[in-house]
Design a protein around this motif. Structure first.
Motif, PDB file in Angstrom:
ATOM      1  N   UNK A 121       0.331  -1.709  -0.259  1.00  0.00           N
ATOM      2  CA  UNK A 121      -0.024   0.032  -0.246  1.00  0.00           C
ATOM      3  C   UNK A 121       1.078   1.293  -0.694  1.00  0.00           C
ATOM      4  N   UNK A 122       0.352   2.749  -0.486  1.00  0.00           N
ATOM      5  CA  UNK A 122       1.088   3.334  -0.265  1.00  0.00           C
ATOM      6  C   UNK A 122       1.561   4.627   1.125  1.00  0.00           C
ATOM      7  N   UNK A 123       2.198   4.986   1.155  1.00  0.00           N
ATOM      8  CA  UNK A 123       2.084   5.736   2.968  1.00  0.00           C
ATOM      9  C   UNK A 123       0.893   5.952   3.002  1.00  0.00           C
ATOM     10  N   UNK A 124       0.322   5.782   5.133  1.00  0.00           N
ATOM     11  CA  UNK A 124      -0.570   6.744   5.133  1.00  0.00           C
ATOM     12  C   UNK A 124      -0.784   7.657   5.426  1.00  0.00           C
ATOM     13  N   UNK A 125      -0.408   8.628   5.251  1.00  0.00           N
ATOM     14  CA  UNK A 125      -0.975  10.223   4.368  1.00  0.00           C
ATOM     15  C   UNK A 125      -1.342   9.928   3.180  1.00  0.00           C
ATOM     16  N   UNK A 126      -1.415   8.999   1.686  1.00  0.00           N
ATOM     17  CA  UNK A 126      -1.585   9.146   0.857  1.00  0.00           C
ATOM     18  C   UNK A 126      -3.170   8.348   0.951  1.00  0.00           C
ATOM     19  N   UNK A 127      -2.718   6.763   1.809  1.00  0.00           N
ATOM     20  CA  UNK A 127      -3.554   6.145   1.917  1.00  0.00           C
ATOM     21  C   UNK A 127      -4.894   7.344   2.842  1.00  0.00           C
ATOM     22  N   UNK A 159      -6.385   8.424  -0.624  1.00  0.00           N
ATOM     23  CA  UNK A 159      -7.786   7.775  -1.355  1.00  0.00           C
ATOM     24  C   UNK A 159      -8.768   7.968  -0.714  1.00  0.00           C
ATOM     25  N   UNK A 160      -8.701   7.389   0.779  1.00  0.00           N
ATOM     26  CA  UNK A 160      -9.960   7.201   1.428  1.00  0.00           C
ATOM     27  C   UNK A 160     -11.004   8.503   1.782  1.00  0.00           C
ATOM     28  N   UNK A 161      -9.990   9.630   2.203  1.00  0.00           N
ATOM     29  CA  UNK A 161     -10.906  10.676   2.187  1.00  0.00           C
ATOM     30  C   UNK A 161     -11.746  11.247   0.903  1.00  0.00           C
ATOM     31  N   UNK A 217      -6.204  11.493  -7.020  1.00  0.00           N
ATOM     32  CA  UNK A 217      -5.924  11.025  -5.436  1.00  0.00           C
ATOM     33  C   UNK A 217      -5.107   9.879  -5.856  1.00  0.00           C
ATOM     34  N   UNK A 218      -5.637   9.488  -6.783  1.00  0.00           N
ATOM     35  CA  UNK A 218      -4.741   7.609  -7.772  1.00  0.00           C
ATOM     36  C   UNK A 218      -3.346   8.403  -7.869  1.00  0.00           C
ATOM     37  N   UNK A 219      -3.221   8.940  -8.878  1.00  0.00           N
ATOM     38  CA  UNK A 219      -2.230  10.274  -9.586  1.00  0.00           C
ATOM     39  C   UNK A 219      -0.993   9.965  -8.516  1.00  0.00           C
ATOM     40  N   UNK A 220      -1.698  11.024  -7.108  1.00  0.00           N
ATOM     41  CA  UNK A 220      -0.728  11.347  -6.097  1.00  0.00           C
ATOM     42  C   UNK A 220      -0.102  10.104  -5.572  1.00  0.00           C
ATOM     43  N   UNK A 221      -0.917   9.252  -5.042  1.00  0.00           N
ATOM     44  CA  UNK A 221      -0.733   8.116  -4.499  1.00  0.00           C
ATOM     45  C   UNK A 221       0.392   7.139  -5.416  1.00  0.00           C
ATOM     46  N   UNK A 222       0.318   6.989  -6.204  1.00  0.00           N
ATOM     47  CA  UNK A 222       1.315   5.915  -7.307  1.00  0.00           C
ATOM     48  C   UNK A 222       1.283   7.084  -8.181  1.00  0.00           C
TER      49      UNK A 222
END
Length: 255
Positions: free
Chosen positions: A52-58, A61-63, A98-103
């Motif tokens: 999974x991505x970093x907790x902040x990025x997780x 995504x959820x927000x 959000x997906x592009x920021x996380x990945x």
């Protein structure tokens, strides 16, 4: 097409939550197997690599998923708020961002999130070319703007020869106080099934009362005759007072 774009967002919610928890998807040949796990976050469905991505990025995504859920909620109908296609496109763009920021390196081409985001044929009304919903329950809900028809009750809204799109006012007038329930259906399938009528609270209370009364009478019928002998007694007759006023207190019978 607004309806199909909204379905894409609804389908993305689950996959993005899985992406935030377990990372990108495995290779198709490794999905469902113990192979291909690259990180500590083991996916119980064995569909993702566990990175999974970093907790902040997780949390990002959820927000974003929760924000889009609120924007596309079916409660809008109760609040009498329309859902324009531009607003749905904006929600889809938020999920994509959000997906592009996380990945930032991108997702594999076989990841469900990428498949749904990249496949944009649905908003053009070309449901035959879309592939993101293939094999899912959503497939039955997809509508094709070029061939589907609208039904209002058992009235079919037929397109005219006029190149302009027909308006509902052509069928039901222009009274803005009217409420019209319109349902899309696939061509050639006939009118959609009618929903079961919803009963009011008064009707439900009345049905409950009569059900309880029938149960009480049934229990009385099942009582032992000796125990129910008092029911036939004169002092238990609810019409005894009326009979007395009419001078019929004695045992009078009519033939």
């Amino acid at each position: 097409m607004t309806h199909n774009m909204r379905l894409r967002c609804l389908e993305l919610f689950y996959h993005i939550q899985q992406l935030a928890a377990f990372g990108p998807a495995k290779l198709p040949a490794e999905q469902g197997l113990d192979e291909g796990v690259l990180g500590p976050a083991a996916d119980p469905t064995k569909q993702r690599v566990g990175l999974p991505p970093e907790p902040v990025l997780q949390q990002k995504l959820l927000d974003t998923v929760e924000e889009v859920k609120a924007a596309l909620s079916s409660d809008r109908a109760a609040r009498r708020r329309a859902l324009p296609i531009a607003e749905v496109a904006e929600c889809l763009a938020k999920l994509r961002g959000a997906c592009m920021i996380a990945f930032p390196q991108g997702l594999p081409e076989y990841d469900p999130v990428r498949i749904i985001l990249d496949d944009d044929d649905d908003h053009l009304g070309n449901a035959e070319g879309a592939r993101w919903y293939a094999g899912t329950q959503t497939q039955r809900a997809i509508r094709d703007a070029l061939s589907d028809v609208l039904w209002v009750g058992f009235t079919k809204c037929v397109k005219r020869d006029d190149p302009e799109k027909p308006l509902l006012s052509d069928y039901f007038g222009t009274n803005d106080k009217s409420k019209v329930v319109v349902r899309p259906a696939r061509a050639g399938m006939g009118a959609p099934a009618k929903d079961a009528s919803k009963k009011s609270e008064g009707e439900l209370a009345m049905m409950s009362y009569y059900h309880q009364r029938q149960e009480a009478l049934r229990k009385l019928d099942q009582q032992d005759p000796d125990d129910a002998a008092h029911i036939a007694a004169g002092w238990a007759d609810p019409s005894a007072l009326r009979k007395q006023f009419h001078g019929m207190s004695s045992d009078i019978r009519f033939r």
